[in-house]
Motif scaffolding. Structure first.
Motif, short mmCIF file in Angstrom:
data_model
loop_
_atom_site.label_atom_id
_atom_site.label_comp_id
_atom_site.label_asym_id
_atom_site.label_seq_id
_atom_site.Cartn_x
_atom_site.Cartn_y
_atom_site.Cartn_z
N TRP A 152 -6.89 5.99 -13.15
CA TRP A 152 -6.77 4.72 -13.89
C TRP A 152 -5.80 4.86 -15.05
O TRP A 152 -5.04 3.92 -15.35
N VAL A 153 -5.79 6.00 -15.71
CA VAL A 153 -4.82 6.19 -16.79
C VAL A 153 -3.41 6.27 -16.23
O VAL A 153 -2.46 5.69 -16.79
N GLY A 154 -3.23 6.97 -15.11
CA GLY A 154 -1.91 7.06 -14.50
C GLY A 154 -1.41 5.73 -13.98
O GLY A 154 -0.20 5.46 -14.00
N LEU A 172 0.82 -1.21 0.00
CA LEU A 172 0.00 0.00 0.00
C LEU A 172 0.85 1.26 0.00
O LEU A 172 0.32 2.36 -0.21
N LYS A 173 2.16 1.11 0.23
CA LYS A 173 3.05 2.28 0.25
C LYS A 173 3.71 2.52 -1.10
O LYS A 173 4.25 3.60 -1.32
N VAL A 174 3.73 1.53 -1.96
CA VAL A 174 4.32 1.70 -3.29
C VAL A 174 3.26 2.25 -4.23
O VAL A 174 2.06 2.14 -3.96
N PRO A 175 3.65 2.86 -5.35
CA PRO A 175 2.65 3.48 -6.25
C PRO A 175 1.59 2.50 -6.75
O PRO A 175 0.43 2.90 -6.89
N LEU A 176 1.96 1.24 -7.01
CA LEU A 176 0.98 0.30 -7.53
C LEU A 176 -0.17 0.10 -6.57
O LEU A 176 -1.35 0.15 -6.96
#
Length: 347
Positions: free
Chosen positions: A269-271, A75-79
């Motif tokens: 969602w695009v990002g 939850l801390k990473v961008p994904l």
């Protein structure tokens, strides 16, 4: 709806704290890294950086065991963080639109005040089938009234927008569960990231279409529920001497917010396409660093200087070049037979 979101956040905090307690109770104490060998120190460092320790399932409830194995660092990473934002904003997108109900009020004053109606309320709500919404207006001809209907059916764009929001919320929930508890299986055979990339691309397109369609539908709803526009439907307002006016406009702030949340979801969602695309590993061969250039090996000893560097004074020069292979400086080589070799020869 806000209470449900608040309870969900409280539940997530409780689960994360429970996981930390379980890990702290079950993890062995970390020895000082300075007392370990390099291999053992690297092993302990990797375990500390991972933040997750395997917990035995004996004597623990299955739910606690599952939470202890969860990789909440995702939850801390961008994904994972962007996926959590998608889950959050999807709730607000479909809830602000699907739970809307509005009302506007008009007043019709007839010449004969007894025939007037100064409070005509018209209520409408999601899914905005306005052609089914009606109200009774005075005709200013005695006590007779006429039943009038609003114009337009905008349920298709509104329902499409809400459906995309609900499915995006469900998929974000499932994806977060996979990221946290089954990330190893997600990365296995590279199928999980590829499926995630395809679904993310589809939802990005759907958010674009649904948000644009609902923005246009909302504009039509505002026009159809404008009291000044509805007054034109009342026949008594066309008669001289009668006065028709609006009393209260409908509040559209909730619907405006739903359109804003729709385009925010589109951006999220695009990002997120880029971060999911990186998980597929397709771009990995193109991002490899160039191979390092080989450098000449350093000499083993200082005496090997001649192997890689020539002495500038070792050429065929006429300078002073003594020979150290014989005893002394071999003065005969330099001066020839000019000097006497013994005292007897001098006699």
């Amino acid at each position: 709806m806000e209470s449900l979101v608040h309870r969900a956040f409280i539940l997530i905090l409780i689960i994360s704290r429970q996981q930390q307690r379980v890990i702290a109770a079950s993890s062995p104490p970390t020895p000082p890294l300075s007392l370990l060998s390099s291999r053992q120190a690297a092993r302990w460092s990797s375990r500390i950086s991972s933040g997750c320790v395997r917990v035995a399932g004996r004597g623990r409830p299955p739910g606690v065991h599952l939470v202890a194995q969860g990789q909440f660092r995702m939850l801390k990473v961008p994904l994972g963080f962007i996926k959590a934002l998608q889950w959050f904003f999807a709730i607000f997108a479909f809830s602000t639109c699907g739970s809307y109900s509005g009302m506007f009020r008009m007043a019709v004053e007839c010449k004969n005040r007894t025939e007037s109606d100064l409070s005509i309320e018209v209520e409408f709500e999601y899914p905005f089938r306005l052609h089914q919404v009606y109200f009774d207006a005075p005709t200013c001809k005695g006590q007779d009234t006429e039943r009038l209907f609003l114009v337009g059916d905008y349920s298709s764009s509104a329902e499409f927008f809400v459906t995309i929001g609900v499915f995006a919320f469900l998929y974000s929930t499932a994806a977060l569960g996979i990221y946290v508890f089954f990330y190893d299986k997600y990365k296995e055979n590279n199928k999980g990231p590829l499926i995630d990339l395809g679904v993310t691309a589809v939802f990005s397109f759907m958010w674009l279409v649904s948000s644009a369609a609902w923005a246009k539908g909302l504009s039509d709803v505002k026009t159809a529920t404008d009291p000044d526009q509805v007054i034109t439907l009342i026949s008594a307002c066309e008669t001289d001497g009668n006065n028709c006016r609006e009393v209260h406009d409908p509040v559209m702030s909730g619907l405006n917010t739903s359109v804003a949340f729709g385009f925010i979801n589109l951006i999220l969602w695009v990002g997120n396409l880029w971060f999911v695309f990186k998980e597929t590993g397709i771009i990995a061969p193109f991002m490899r660093a160039p191979p390092p250039q080989e450098k000449p090996a350093a000499p083993d000893a200082y005496g090997q200087q001649g192997a890689y560097e020539q002495d500038p004074y070792a050429g065929n020069q006429g300078g002073y070049q003594p020979e150290y292979s014989q005893q002394g400086y071999n003065q005969e080589a330099e001066f020839g037979q000019a000097a006497p070799t013994s005292f007897s020869n001098q006699m």
